[in-house]
Write a protein that holds these residues in place. Structure first.
Motif, PDB file in Angstrom:
ATOM      1  N   LEU A  20       0.857  -1.110  -0.147  1.00 43.71           N
ATOM      2  CA  LEU A  20      -0.271  -0.102   0.166  1.00 43.71           C
ATOM      3  C   LEU A  20       0.725   1.425  -0.290  1.00 43.71           C
ATOM      4  CD1 LEU A  20      -2.757  -1.113   2.437  1.00 43.71           C
ATOM      5  CD2 LEU A  20      -3.232  -1.105   0.011  1.00 43.71           C
ATOM      6  N   SER A  21       1.907   1.557   0.756  1.00 45.70           N
ATOM      7  CA  SER A  21       3.209   2.313   1.034  1.00 45.70           C
ATOM      8  C   SER A  21       3.499   2.465  -0.431  1.00 45.70           C
ATOM      9  CB  SER A  21       4.234   1.754   1.875  1.00 45.70           C
ATOM     10  OG  SER A  21       5.037   2.428   1.279  1.00 45.70           O
ATOM     11  N   HIS A  22       3.407   1.678  -1.092  1.00 45.16           N
ATOM     12  CA  HIS A  22       4.779   1.476  -2.490  1.00 45.16           C
ATOM     13  C   HIS A  22       3.350   2.361  -3.666  1.00 45.16           C
ATOM     14  CE1 HIS A  22       7.370  -0.358  -4.615  1.00 45.16           C
ATOM     15  NE2 HIS A  22       6.464  -0.349  -5.704  1.00 45.16           N
ATOM     16  N   LEU A  23       2.715   1.815  -3.195  1.00 49.40           N
ATOM     17  CA  LEU A  23       1.041   1.902  -4.261  1.00 49.40           C
ATOM     18  C   LEU A  23       0.838   3.775  -4.147  1.00 49.40           C
ATOM     19  CD1 LEU A  23      -0.722   1.100  -6.456  1.00 49.40           C
ATOM     20  CD2 LEU A  23      -2.455   0.592  -5.353  1.00 49.40           C
ATOM     21  N   GLN A  24       0.951   3.754  -2.558  1.00 53.16           N
ATOM     22  CA  GLN A  24       0.188   5.508  -2.753  1.00 53.16           C
ATOM     23  C   GLN A  24       1.659   6.417  -2.697  1.00 53.16           C
ATOM     24  OE1 GLN A  24       1.897   7.288   0.837  1.00 53.16           O
ATOM     25  NE2 GLN A  24       0.825   9.129   0.592  1.00 53.16           N
ATOM     26  N   ALA A  25       2.868   6.315  -2.834  1.00 53.18           N
ATOM     27  CA  ALA A  25       4.762   6.708  -3.403  1.00 53.18           C
ATOM     28  C   ALA A  25       4.129   6.569  -5.028  1.00 53.18           C
ATOM     29  CB  ALA A  25       5.762   6.085  -3.038  1.00 53.18           C
ATOM     30  N   ALA A  26       3.958   6.382  -5.822  1.00 50.45           N
ATOM     31  CA  ALA A  26       3.851   5.737  -6.885  1.00 50.45           C
ATOM     32  C   ALA A  26       1.979   6.712  -7.321  1.00 50.45           C
ATOM     33  CB  ALA A  26       3.673   4.087  -7.746  1.00 50.45           C
ATOM     34  N   ALA A 140      -2.222   7.470 -22.569  1.00 46.20           N
ATOM     35  CA  ALA A 140      -0.953   6.158 -23.077  1.00 46.20           C
ATOM     36  C   ALA A 140       0.230   6.856 -21.733  1.00 46.20           C
ATOM     37  CB  ALA A 140      -0.821   6.455 -24.428  1.00 46.20           C
ATOM     38  N   GLY A 141       0.578   8.501 -21.926  1.00 47.65           N
ATOM     39  CA  GLY A 141       1.146   8.785 -21.111  1.00 47.65           C
ATOM     40  C   GLY A 141       0.912   8.526 -20.198  1.00 47.65           C
ATOM     41  N   VAL A 142       0.181   8.821 -19.200  1.00 42.13           N
ATOM     42  CA  VAL A 142      -0.571   8.260 -17.873  1.00 42.13           C
ATOM     43  C   VAL A 142      -0.229   6.592 -17.789  1.00 42.13           C
ATOM     44  CG1 VAL A 142      -2.059   8.273 -16.115  1.00 42.13           C
ATOM     45  CG2 VAL A 142      -2.189   9.160 -17.740  1.00 42.13           C
ATOM     46  N   ARG A 143      -0.152   5.720 -18.438  1.00 44.96           N
ATOM     47  CA  ARG A 143      -0.337   4.178 -18.623  1.00 44.96           C
ATOM     48  C   ARG A 143       1.638   4.070 -17.868  1.00 44.96           C
ATOM     49  NH1 ARG A 143      -2.076   1.247 -22.611  1.00 44.96           N
ATOM     50  NH2 ARG A 143      -1.115  -0.537 -21.849  1.00 44.96           N
ATOM     51  N   ILE A 144       2.512   5.157 -19.244  1.00 47.92           N
ATOM     52  CA  ILE A 144       3.833   4.360 -18.663  1.00 47.92           C
ATOM     53  C   ILE A 144       4.441   5.447 -17.208  1.00 47.92           C
ATOM     54  CG2 ILE A 144       6.155   5.325 -19.388  1.00 47.92           C
ATOM     55  CD1 ILE A 144       4.841   5.153 -22.976  1.00 47.92           C
ATOM     56  N   ALA A 145       4.159   6.192 -17.191  1.00 48.16           N
ATOM     57  CA  ALA A 145       4.384   6.922 -15.969  1.00 48.16           C
ATOM     58  C   ALA A 145       4.093   6.166 -15.109  1.00 48.16           C
ATOM     59  CB  ALA A 145       4.075   8.463 -16.151  1.00 48.16           C
ATOM     60  N   THR A 146       3.109   5.828 -15.033  1.00 43.71           N
ATOM     61  CA  THR A 146       2.484   4.554 -13.743  1.00 43.71           C
ATOM     62  C   THR A 146       3.706   3.797 -13.197  1.00 43.71           C
ATOM     63  OG1 THR A 146       0.032   6.002 -13.975  1.00 43.71           O
ATOM     64  CG2 THR A 146       0.294   3.943 -12.628  1.00 43.71           C
ATOM     65  N   VAL A 147       3.394   2.334 -14.685  1.00 40.55           N
ATOM     66  CA  VAL A 147       4.058   1.227 -14.253  1.00 40.55           C
ATOM     67  C   VAL A 147       5.711   2.132 -14.232  1.00 40.55           C
ATOM     68  CG1 VAL A 147       5.106   0.103 -16.022  1.00 40.55           C
ATOM     69  CG2 VAL A 147       2.660   0.258 -16.258  1.00 40.55           C
ATOM     70  N   THR A 187       5.931  -6.065  -6.836  1.00 39.40           N
ATOM     71  CA  THR A 187       6.183  -4.486  -7.905  1.00 39.40           C
ATOM     72  C   THR A 187       5.579  -5.190  -9.498  1.00 39.40           C
ATOM     73  OG1 THR A 187       8.360  -4.569  -6.674  1.00 39.40           O
ATOM     74  CG2 THR A 187       7.914  -3.003  -8.511  1.00 39.40           C
ATOM     75  N   LEU A 188       6.100  -5.656 -10.223  1.00 38.36           N
ATOM     76  CA  LEU A 188       5.871  -6.029 -11.354  1.00 38.36           C
ATOM     77  C   LEU A 188       4.407  -6.162 -11.494  1.00 38.36           C
ATOM     78  CD1 LEU A 188       7.642  -8.961 -12.423  1.00 38.36           C
ATOM     79  CD2 LEU A 188       8.013  -6.672 -13.700  1.00 38.36           C
ATOM     80  N   LEU A 189       3.799  -7.441 -10.208  1.00 37.58           N
ATOM     81  CA  LEU A 189       1.925  -7.955 -10.036  1.00 37.58           C
ATOM     82  C   LEU A 189       1.263  -6.198 -10.286  1.00 37.58           C
ATOM     83  CD1 LEU A 189      -0.123  -9.680  -9.850  1.00 37.58           C
ATOM     84  CD2 LEU A 189      -0.154  -9.785  -7.351  1.00 37.58           C
ATOM     85  N   LEU A 190       2.394  -5.247  -9.149  1.00 37.73           N
ATOM     86  CA  LEU A 190       1.038  -4.091  -8.575  1.00 37.73           C
ATOM     87  C   LEU A 190       1.137  -2.832 -10.592  1.00 37.73           C
ATOM     88  CD1 LEU A 190       0.517  -2.815  -6.225  1.00 37.73           C
ATOM     89  CD2 LEU A 190       2.420  -1.997  -5.781  1.00 37.73           C
ATOM     90  N   ALA A 194      -2.101  -2.032 -11.936  1.00 34.62           N
ATOM     91  CA  ALA A 194      -2.482  -0.458 -12.336  1.00 34.62           C
ATOM     92  C   ALA A 194      -2.388  -0.235 -14.090  1.00 34.62           C
ATOM     93  CB  ALA A 194      -1.221  -0.091 -11.898  1.00 34.62           C
ATOM     94  N   ASP A 195      -1.806  -1.091 -14.586  1.00 34.37           N
ATOM     95  CA  ASP A 195      -1.841  -1.016 -15.736  1.00 34.37           C
ATOM     96  C   ASP A 195      -3.213  -1.424 -16.393  1.00 34.37           C
ATOM     97  OD1 ASP A 195      -0.316   0.569 -18.463  1.00 34.37           O
ATOM     98  OD2 ASP A 195      -0.682  -1.970 -19.110  1.00 34.37           O
TER      99      ASP A 195
END
Lengths: 216, 220
Positions: A20-26, A140-147, A187-190, A194-195
């Motif tokens: 959750l902390s990981h996701l929150q930061a990203a 498309a940009g949001v997806r790249i930025a998120t991953v 991390t890969l799963l997240l 998300a994607d």
């Protein structure tokens, strides 16, 4: 190198917290990245001379190594979550800014003229015509930025944060592979989840791209 | 804050800091060695793959997914994982750096190949060129600018990430960052970070200048 499955069972609470902390930061980074790059992209799109400058600047920021960015921010914001989020935000800018400008560029001139002819004011045209039509490219940009952000959060483990990245430090210090494998897998799963969610969000937000042609 | 930057300036220009086996000169050479070797290995793997996918048009799905997988793979985790598997060797550093560089090169090579006008390829085949002639004399030269962009992107990312070698007890400019963090010596940490950033930006500028010089005669 074997996985110690019982370790996973014993640490489900920790793993949930870290994920959750990981996701929150990203996600914070992508949110602030959008908040900064949307107005900047509109400026870059409208005022030609600023375009090269803004895009060039974001490119230079991107060449600075992530660990260096985090470290360079230490005197400003210290060993905190703020440092992590600022660092990650800087990285999202290059992708978000470029894609938003390209998205705005891709809106047909005739559509904008039609909006103008109908008496729509420029700001309203931007909100109700240009941005929605630019959405596929922006997304498309949001997806790249998120991953990218999800993958980069773990670098912040060097400054004491880093969500799932802490599992890497932990496994490294104890010479114990299980947390590291679990960290990489989560991390890969997240990133994957998300994607997929962003693809679904884009589908919902842009119904006109997949609506069947109705008979006139 | 001002004091910090003054100390940083002193650190960066002092003569003793630049010489010796843990001097900046030596660390810089190590850093460049890791980065260039990793990028070369990555290019040797990725270029044929990208050319093949682009030329045959098959495996595009693979190329696109490889890119997003590559972006999602956490480099720190990969380094630690390979380190735990292989022990104290250069493997973790090179595996992680190559894994980082391959997707960027494959996707850009592929993008460059698909951007080649199909009519041009048809014309080449119509003249009786064999597939390898079409590939090497028509497609490759036309795709070269984008291929170069991919290589540049990969090299910059690798230079930035090679800091990680120090994490698993090797050299490079990352040494200053990690030693500084361990010793709570912020000046040293910042010095290392600034050096890596300068090297990355300088290489990027140099390569884009080279690219412009090479393709000066091309229409944009």
């Amino acid at each position: 190198m074997t996985i110690d499955w019982s370790w996973i069972g014993d640490h489900t609470d920790d793993l949930t917290t870290l994920t959750l902390s990981h996701l929150q930061a990203a996600l914070s980074a992508v949110f602030f990245g959008l908040l900064i790059s949307l107005p900047l992209a509109v400026v870059a799109h409208r005022i030609r001379p600023l375009r090269g400058l803004l895009l060039g600047l974001s490119n230079v920021l991107f060449t600075i190594p992530s660990i260096a960015v985090f470290v360079l921010l230490l005197p400003v914001s210290g060993l905190t979550r703020t440092t992590t989020v600022i660092g990650l935000t800087i990285y999202t800018l290059v992708v978000l800014l470029r894609n938003t400008v390209e998205g705005l560029d891709s809106v047909p001139a005739k559509t904008k003229e039609a909006a103008k002819a109908m008496g729509t004011r420029p700001f309203r045209t931007l909100l109700t015509v240009e941005l929605p039509l630019a959405l596929p490219v922006i997304m498309a940009g949001v997806r790249i930025a998120t991953v990218m952000s999800i993958s980069l959060v773990s670098v912040a483990t060097y400054i004491g944060d880093g969500g799932l990245g802490q599992l890497f430090t932990d496994g490294f210090q104890r010479n114990y592979p299980t947390p590291v494998i679990v960290g990489v897998a989560l991390t890969l799963l997240l990133a994957l989840v998300a994607d997929a969610l962003l693809v679904a969000l884009q589908y919902v937000l842009t119904p006109w791209t997949h609506r069947k042609q109705r008979a006139a | 804050m001002y004091e910090l930057f003054k100390n940083l300036g002193t650190w960066l220009v002092s003569g003793e800091q630049w010489s010796g086996s843990d001097g900046i000169g030596h660390r810089l050479a190590e850093h460049l060695q890791y980065s260039l070797l990793a990028t070369l290995v990555a290019a040797a793997i990725a270029l044929p793959l990208g050319l093949l996918i682009g030329h045959t048009g098959r495996g595009a799905f693979l190329a696109i997914n490889l890119a997003s997988f590559g972006r999602a793979l956490p480099t720190v985790g990969l380094v630690v994982l390979v380190f735990l598997a292989s022990g104290l060797s250069m493997w973790p550093v090179y595996v992680a750096l190559v894994a980082l560089a391959v997707p960027a090169i494959v996707t850009n090579t592929y993008a460059g190949m698909t951007a080649v006008d199909p009519d041009v390829k048809d014309a080449a085949r119509g003249q009786g060129m064999r597939w390898h002639q079409v590939l090497f004399q028509v497609e490759l030269p036309l795709a070269l600018p984008l291929i170069m962009t991919g290589l540049r992107l990969a090299l910059i990312q690798v230079v930035a990430t090679a800091t990680i070698a120090a994490y698993v007890s090797f050299g490079g400019l990352g040494r200053y960052v990690f030693d500084g963090l361990a010793q709570r010596d912020l000046v040293q940490v910042l010095g290392g970070a600034v050096l890596v950033a300068v090297v990355a930006v300088a290489l990027d500028l140099a390569l884009s200048a080279l690219q412009r010089a090479l393709f000066r005669h091309r229409p944009a």
